[in-house]
Design a protein around this motif. Structure first.
Motif, short mmCIF file in Angstrom:
data_model
loop_
_atom_site.label_atom_id
_atom_site.label_comp_id
_atom_site.label_asym_id
_atom_site.label_seq_id
_atom_site.Cartn_x
_atom_site.Cartn_y
_atom_site.Cartn_z
N UNK A 80 52.73 5.58 17.60
CA UNK A 80 51.98 5.71 16.36
C UNK A 80 51.42 4.35 15.95
N UNK A 81 50.13 4.31 15.65
CA UNK A 81 49.51 3.05 15.25
C UNK A 81 48.43 3.31 14.21
N UNK A 82 47.95 2.25 13.61
CA UNK A 82 46.93 2.35 12.57
C UNK A 82 46.09 1.09 12.56
N UNK A 83 44.77 1.26 12.67
CA UNK A 83 43.84 0.15 12.55
C UNK A 83 43.11 0.29 11.22
N UNK A 84 43.11 -0.76 10.42
CA UNK A 84 42.45 -0.71 9.11
C UNK A 84 40.94 -0.78 9.32
N UNK A 85 40.27 0.37 9.22
CA UNK A 85 38.82 0.44 9.40
C UNK A 85 38.20 1.15 8.20
N UNK A 154 50.33 3.04 2.98
CA UNK A 154 49.71 4.18 2.29
C UNK A 154 48.65 3.70 1.31
N UNK A 155 48.93 2.60 0.60
CA UNK A 155 47.96 2.05 -0.36
C UNK A 155 46.69 1.60 0.36
N UNK A 156 46.86 0.90 1.47
CA UNK A 156 45.70 0.42 2.23
C UNK A 156 44.87 1.59 2.75
N UNK A 159 42.88 3.07 -0.17
CA UNK A 159 41.71 2.25 -0.52
C UNK A 159 40.57 2.47 0.46
N UNK A 160 40.87 2.40 1.73
CA UNK A 160 39.83 2.51 2.76
C UNK A 160 39.18 3.88 2.78
N UNK A 161 39.95 4.90 2.44
CA UNK A 161 39.42 6.25 2.51
C UNK A 161 38.70 6.72 1.26
N UNK A 162 38.96 6.08 0.11
CA UNK A 162 38.44 6.59 -1.15
C UNK A 162 37.26 5.81 -1.73
N UNK A 163 37.26 4.50 -1.58
CA UNK A 163 36.21 3.72 -2.23
C UNK A 163 34.86 3.85 -1.54
#
Length: 227
Positions: A80-85, A154-156, A159-163
């Motif tokens: 499981x991984x996550x890239x902040x995009x 979860x916060x990050x 932010x990335x998905x909503x703004x």
């Protein structure tokens, strides 16, 4: 031997299974107390429900511009991984428009795994190292591996998905004086601090502890002070 004895009682005296379990547990407690031994308490590194190590979010340092490709390689390995995009529309010189995923935190891929798994993951050829927590550096053992709380991931993601505005990132560690909460709009519920930009606009800075802070445009009328 003890278990066989209780099975005999259950069969011949008509003790129901749940009664057998209660008696068996009581007998084990007595045996333990007589022997001076106590039942070991769960390790803080294991899940109380299943007795297995809890996965945590670590930060893999990778080559810049390779983050999304490496995330796909992790996926192929069932890691499981996550890239902040963040999705943004790119307009080329010929007028062609295309939506792209912009990497917000370069050269970093978040990986959720156990410590044992992390020690194997760091051996992969596309992982340079894992981020350490220099604030806990010790002259004898050095800096421990950094762990990012689930809530901050979860916060990050939120932010990335909503703004609708670009999210930028700084590795500066923020210690805000006035904490505010967003009370209106798509980012409602986020907490952070407000900074004033030279052009008169404002940004909300959300601290991500060891990583620094994520910044996004905000209207001051959409926030309220909470301290």
């Amino acid at each position: 031997m003890v278990l066989q004895f209780f099975l005999y009682l259950c069969k011949n005296l008509g003790i129901p299974n749940h009664g057998l379990h209660q008696i068996f547990v009581m007998e084990l407690d007595v045996i333990s107390s007589q022997s001076g031994e106590s039942t070991p308490s769960p390790s803080p590194d294991v899940d109380d429900a299943v007795g297995v190590p809890k996965p945590k979010w670590f930060v893999a340092i990778v080559n810049s511009r390779h983050e999304k490709m490496i995330a796909r390689q992790f996926q192929n390995l069932n890691i499981e991984s996550f890239v902040a995009t963040q999705s943004e529309m790119r307009v080329w010189a010929n007028g062609k428009r295309k939506e792209l995923d912009r990497v917000v935190i370069p050269a970093k891929v978040f990986v959720r795994c156990t410590e044992k798994q992390r020690r194997e993951i760091v051996k992969l050829p596309f992982v340079n190292r894992f981020m350490v927590n220099r604030s806990l550096e010790s002259p004898t053992v050095g800096s421990p591996i950094a762990v990012i709380p689930d809530a901050q991931i979860q916060t990050l993601r939120f932010m990335l998905g909503q703004t609708d505005h670009p999210v930028t990132f700084t590795d500066r560690i923020f210690k805000p004086k006035d904490i505010v909460r967003v009370v209106r709009g798509k980012l409602r519920g986020l907490t952070g601090t407000i900074i004033n930009n030279p052009d008169g606009s404002h940004n909300l800075i959300v601290s991500l502890s060891l990583l620094g802070g994520a910044s996004v445009h905000i209207d001051p009328s959409d926030v309220e002070k909470i301290n």
